[in-house]
Design an enzyme around this catalytic site. Sequence first.
Site, mmCIF file in Angstrom:
data_model
loop_
_atom_site.group_PDB
_atom_site.id
_atom_site.type_symbol
_atom_site.label_atom_id
_atom_site.label_comp_id
_atom_site.label_asym_id
_atom_site.label_seq_id
_atom_site.Cartn_x
_atom_site.Cartn_y
_atom_site.Cartn_z
ATOM 1 N N ASN A 8 0.868 -1.179 0.000
ATOM 2 C CA ASN A 8 0.000 0.000 0.000
ATOM 3 C C ASN A 8 0.903 1.227 0.000
ATOM 4 O O ASN A 8 1.451 1.594 1.033
ATOM 5 C CB ASN A 8 -0.903 -0.032 1.251
ATOM 6 C CG ASN A 8 -1.720 1.243 1.401
ATOM 7 O OD1 ASN A 8 -1.807 2.040 0.468
ATOM 8 N ND2 ASN A 8 -2.308 1.421 2.574
ATOM 9 N N LYS A 10 0.118 4.236 -0.386
ATOM 10 C CA LYS A 10 -0.542 5.458 0.098
ATOM 11 C C LYS A 10 -0.274 6.598 -0.901
ATOM 12 O O LYS A 10 -0.178 6.337 -2.101
ATOM 13 C CB LYS A 10 -0.077 5.783 1.513
ATOM 14 C CG LYS A 10 -0.226 4.567 2.437
ATOM 15 C CD LYS A 10 -0.096 4.856 3.891
ATOM 16 C CE LYS A 10 -0.277 3.540 4.658
ATOM 17 N NZ LYS A 10 -0.360 3.734 6.099
ATOM 18 N N HIS A 94 -9.747 1.310 4.380
ATOM 19 C CA HIS A 94 -8.518 1.534 5.150
ATOM 20 C C HIS A 94 -8.822 2.535 6.267
ATOM 21 O O HIS A 94 -9.617 3.455 6.079
ATOM 22 C CB HIS A 94 -7.415 2.073 4.229
ATOM 23 C CG HIS A 94 -6.077 2.103 4.892
ATOM 24 N ND1 HIS A 94 -5.731 3.073 5.799
ATOM 25 C CD2 HIS A 94 -5.020 1.258 4.822
ATOM 26 C CE1 HIS A 94 -4.508 2.831 6.249
ATOM 27 N NE2 HIS A 94 -4.058 1.722 5.664
ATOM 28 N N GLU A 96 -7.275 4.979 7.337
ATOM 29 C CA GLU A 96 -7.027 6.384 6.975
ATOM 30 C C GLU A 96 -8.225 6.961 6.211
ATOM 31 O O GLU A 96 -8.515 8.146 6.307
ATOM 32 C CB GLU A 96 -5.722 6.501 6.172
ATOM 33 C CG GLU A 96 -4.507 6.342 7.088
ATOM 34 C CD GLU A 96 -3.256 5.802 6.425
ATOM 35 O OE1 GLU A 96 -3.163 5.777 5.190
ATOM 36 O OE2 GLU A 96 -2.350 5.390 7.179
ATOM 37 N N GLU A 164 -5.911 -4.528 10.460
ATOM 38 C CA GLU A 164 -4.901 -3.499 10.681
ATOM 39 C C GLU A 164 -5.263 -2.711 11.939
ATOM 40 O O GLU A 164 -6.079 -1.778 11.877
ATOM 41 C CB GLU A 164 -4.843 -2.536 9.485
ATOM 42 C CG GLU A 164 -4.395 -3.197 8.209
ATOM 43 C CD GLU A 164 -3.764 -2.181 7.252
ATOM 44 O OE1 GLU A 164 -2.640 -2.435 6.804
ATOM 45 O OE2 GLU A 164 -4.383 -1.142 6.996
ATOM 46 N N GLY A 170 1.980 2.603 10.830
ATOM 47 C CA GLY A 170 2.981 3.664 10.761
ATOM 48 C C GLY A 170 3.639 4.001 12.090
ATOM 49 O O GLY A 170 4.358 4.990 12.191
HETATM 50 P P1 PGA Z 1 2.449 0.629 7.702
HETATM 51 O O1 PGA Z 1 1.004 0.835 7.042
HETATM 52 O O2 PGA Z 1 3.005 -0.652 7.152
HETATM 53 O O3 PGA Z 1 3.228 1.843 7.269
HETATM 54 O O4 PGA Z 1 2.244 0.566 9.172
HETATM 55 C C1 PGA Z 1 0.162 -0.254 6.804
HETATM 56 C C2 PGA Z 1 -1.108 0.230 6.162
HETATM 57 O O5 PGA Z 1 -1.571 1.331 6.486
HETATM 58 O O6 PGA Z 1 -1.679 -0.468 5.308
#
Ligand code: PGA
Length: 246
Positions: A8, A10, A94, A96, A164, A170
């Site tokens: 991903n 982003k 997701h 976010e 997740e 993150g």
């Molecule tokens: P990350 O993000 O690996 O940077 O923690 C995972 C995600 O948001 O899918």
Amino acid sequence: MKKLVVANWKMYGQPAMARQLAAAVVQQAAQTSAASVVMCPPAILVADIAKSLDNQMVAVGGQDCHADAEGAHTGDISAVMLKDAGCSHVIVGHSERRTNHGETSAQVNAKAARAIVSGLIPIICIGETLAEREKGEAEAVVGAQLRQSIPDSAAQGNFVLAYEPVWAIGSGKTPTTDDIRQMHRYIVSVASERTGVAPAAVAVLYGGSVKAANAKDIMATEAVAGVLVGGASLKADEFCSIIAAA
Ligand code: PGA
């Protein structure tokens, strides 16, 4: 079953860097028959990456799609557009998007349904916040998200789930593999009940601070079908090591 390793990106990536990264990933994927790899770049790079990957070693996915087939939705992108550009998968729900765009599980459900009817496999994300986990509500929250976000059309092989925990995304923090096992077992049982798909055929990815150093342990955990990788998917060496860990 092959492990599914999903990148991903982003809102990161420029065309030159993207092509370079894709080439490295293809090379690694060719050597790792135990993994299926899906790269989800920003929508504007999807067609370019899909074209550069046309040897089929690595699949491409979107990061979101609209619930409608088409319409007056400025700035949005449809599942069919992703499909036409070469995608096989699309991430929906997701955290976010749930947080920054106020997406509800009902909307995620509609997006996943649109993806399925358009011939894409939705990767439906669920996960609790730290406050919810500390209150002992992680399973209740994830259970409710699952029941509401999985569409009626979900059937064996046409959808994937991704657990997740919001606090792990993150942050460099991950649950213990015991916690992951317990939550994945729970997710499999709720999803199986919701869809009628046999537990062994429900694919649940883990996502949140996956990196080369923890990928092997996480993927060796019971009920983990693969990983959804954010930050570490943007670094060729790191992401290739994660694929190799499969
Ligand atoms: P990350 O993000 O690996 O940077 O923690 C995972 C995600 O948001 O899918």
